[in-house]
Design an enzyme around this catalytic site. Structure first.
Site, PDB file in Angstrom:
ATOM      1  N   SER A 160       0.644  39.388  22.023  1.00  0.00           N
ATOM      2  CA  SER A 160      -0.290  39.584  20.903  1.00  0.00           C
ATOM      3  C   SER A 160      -1.330  38.471  20.948  1.00  0.00           C
ATOM      4  CB  SER A 160       0.462  39.521  19.566  1.00  0.00           C
ATOM      5  OG  SER A 160       0.952  38.201  19.381  1.00  0.00           O
ATOM      6  N   CYS A 161      -2.376  38.627  20.148  1.00  0.00           N
ATOM      7  CA  CYS A 161      -3.398  37.577  20.092  1.00  0.00           C
ATOM      8  C   CYS A 161      -2.795  36.282  19.546  1.00  0.00           C
ATOM      9  CB  CYS A 161      -4.584  38.030  19.245  1.00  0.00           C
ATOM     10  SG  CYS A 161      -4.146  38.638  17.608  1.00  0.00           S
ATOM     11  N   THR A 162      -1.880  36.400  18.582  1.00  0.00           N
ATOM     12  CA  THR A 162      -1.285  35.203  17.980  1.00  0.00           C
ATOM     13  C   THR A 162      -0.340  34.512  18.973  1.00  0.00           C
ATOM     14  OG1 THR A 162       0.322  36.690  16.966  1.00  0.00           O
ATOM     15  CG2 THR A 162      -1.446  35.903  15.567  1.00  0.00           C
ATOM     16  N   HIS A 188      -5.092  35.625   9.486  1.00  0.00           N
ATOM     17  CA  HIS A 188      -5.695  36.633  10.379  1.00  0.00           C
ATOM     18  C   HIS A 188      -6.789  37.414   9.658  1.00  0.00           C
ATOM     19  CE1 HIS A 188      -5.989  39.718  13.463  1.00  0.00           C
ATOM     20  NE2 HIS A 188      -5.101  39.077  14.193  1.00  0.00           N
ATOM     21  N   THR A 220       5.060  40.111  10.283  1.00  0.00           N
ATOM     22  CA  THR A 220       4.653  39.670  11.623  1.00  0.00           C
ATOM     23  C   THR A 220       5.876  39.489  12.510  1.00  0.00           C
ATOM     24  OG1 THR A 220       3.631  37.913  12.920  1.00  0.00           O
ATOM     25  CG2 THR A 220       4.587  37.233  10.828  1.00  0.00           C
ATOM     26  N   ARG A 243      -3.447  38.307   5.921  1.00  0.00           N
ATOM     27  CA  ARG A 243      -4.763  38.824   6.306  1.00  0.00           C
ATOM     28  C   ARG A 243      -5.785  38.306   5.296  1.00  0.00           C
ATOM     29  NH1 ARG A 243      -4.095  43.781   9.270  1.00  0.00           N
ATOM     30  NH2 ARG A 243      -2.447  43.340  10.768  1.00  0.00           N
ATOM     31  N   ASN A 326      -9.475  36.795  17.676  1.00  0.00           N
ATOM     32  CA  ASN A 326      -8.365  37.721  17.906  1.00  0.00           C
ATOM     33  C   ASN A 326      -8.777  38.930  18.732  1.00  0.00           C
ATOM     34  OD1 ASN A 326      -9.334  37.620  14.893  1.00  0.00           O
ATOM     35  ND2 ASN A 326      -9.021  39.806  15.319  1.00  0.00           N
TER      36      ASN A 326
END
Ligand SMILES: NC(=O)c1ccc[n+]([C@@H]2O[C@H](COP(=O)([O-])OP(=O)(O)OC[C@H]3O[C@@H](n4cnc5c(N)ncnc54)[C@H](OP(=O)(O)O)[C@@H]3O)[C@@H](O)[C@H]2O)c1
Length: 357
Positions: A160-162, A188, A220, A243, A326
């Site tokens: 994932s981006c994270t 995010h 998450t 978010r 992201n």
């Protein structure tokens, strides 16, 4: 002299990530080791052309985009456009491709991935972590573990981006000072799985709420995703996510209990050296300037450490802030992993895993 691309790739799902992947490929220009020859999405051709040309977040496409018959032409290259809702409906073998970049987010299990393989796709790289480790041949964070690929893998995840932001930082700091416990809050930007105004949209009830009116806690899988890459930290990581009402660029707020006494200066030195001189150059960046998140829109790094925000309260309790685009950072890692994966597969003497009927 322009390099001739070695490999042919198709995109499945042409939303935020699919479009960023295609655009990042064109922005890399002659360095790209592969070309996108087809894309499959549910939207009509005119909408796909329009959304390629004009992007509210990343600006106008830096090249010529037009419809020609049933296809898209991008800088003269022809891309077949398909509108199929299932992997079986696409003749992947007939496209003569080496890899599908799966960017719809609609497929989460090994059984899903095998639907692409059974329909003739030689390999699939997913733009999200799969449901479990058993659902994927390898999960790759570029700069950390891409060398795990042997070329025999059929189904690979780009994490994932994270995870791409957090794992390089945690790996560096675990090696430098040792990590006892890790707690992360992902901050995010909004995504297309949230409505603009309250609406039924998702089984996670908080994702039914207007993306631009609230800071919204969401579920998450980041902690479990990090454990897949750094099993030495298993059982010692927790994460939560909110978010926020911005359209792009996110941050990780990372709290660490270290194994020995440290200081903000030492933590920053480890991260700055890795960004400026180490093997993560180009993937990790370091800044102490007074930035806001929008400064990192269209930034290709996986993580940008904001050293001005590093705090050490007590000799072993560290808090860090790292920014990441992201969309754009992650799309660039999709390209890096795809490029590496295809080169390794082309040179591999290990036979690919058999495809199930
Ligand atoms: N956005 C980010 O920052 C980000 C970062 C890293 C990873 N990811 C991951 O990447 C995946 C895609 O995210 P995204 O933000 O790009 O989502 P998105 O903007 O909603 O794009 C998904 C696209 O795939 C299409 N699609 C849906 N089902 C399909 C199917 N069966 N076959 C072909 N196309 C299909 C969607 O069409 P419709 O709109 O008509 O359904 C949409 O155009 C997700 O797994 C997400 O977690 C996203």
């Amino acid at each position: 002299m322009q390099q001739i691309p070695l490999f042919r790739v198709a995109l499945n799902g042409y939303g935020r990530i699919g479009r960023c992947v295609l655009r990042a490929l064109y922005e890399r220009g002659a360095d790209a080791g592969f070309e996108v020859v087809a894309l499959n999405d549910l939207a009509d051709l005119a909408s796909l052309e329009y959304l390629t040309r004009f992007d509210s977040t990343h600006g106008r496409f830096p090249g010529e985009v037009r419809v020609e018959g049933d296809d898209l032409r991008i800088n003269g290259d022809r891309l077949r456009v398909l509108r199929e809702a299932t992997p079986e409906a696409v003749d992947w073998a007939g496209l003569g491709i080496d890899l599908v970049l799966e960017c719809s987010g609609a497929y989460h299990t090994r059984a899903d991935g095998e639907r692409f393989l059974a329909a003739g796709a030689p390999r699939v790289l997913f733009s999200q972590p799969m449901a479990s480790e058993a659902d994927i041949d390898a999960t790759v964070v570029f700069g950390v573990n891409q060398r795990c690929l042997s070329g025999a893998e059929r189904l690979v995840s780009n994490a994932s981006c994270t995870t791409n932001c957090g794992v390089p930082l945690l790996k560096l700091l675990n090696e430098a000072v040792g990590l006892e416990y890790v707690s992360i809050t992902t901050i995010h930007s909004a995504m297309n799985d949230q409505p603009v105004i309250d609406a039924y949209h998702h089984e996670d009830l908080r994702r039914t709420r207007s993306a631009f009116q609230s800071v919204i806690p969401v579920s998450t899988g980041l902690a479990r995703g990090i454990e897949r890459l750094l099993p030495e930290l298993a059982g010692r990581i927790q994460a939560k996510a909110v978010r926020v009402p911005t359209v792009n660029v996110s941050a990780l707020d990372i709290t660490l209990q270290t194994a020995r006494d440290t200081s903000a200066a030492e933590i920053n030195r480890v991260l700055r050296d890795a960004a400026e001189q180490g093997p993560l150059k180009g993937l990790l960046a370091y800044t102490e300037l007074p930035h806001a998140s929008c400064d990192f829109n269209h930034d290709p790094h996986s993580a940008i450490v904001d050293g001005s925000q590093t705090r050490v309260s007590g000799p072993r309790l560290v808090n860090l802030l790292a920014w990441f685009d992201n969309e754009w950072g992650f799309a660039n890692r999709m390209l890096d992993v795809a490029d590496h994966y295809l080169r390794v597969a082309a040179q591999s003497t290990v036979p690919p895993a058999p495809v199930k009927d």
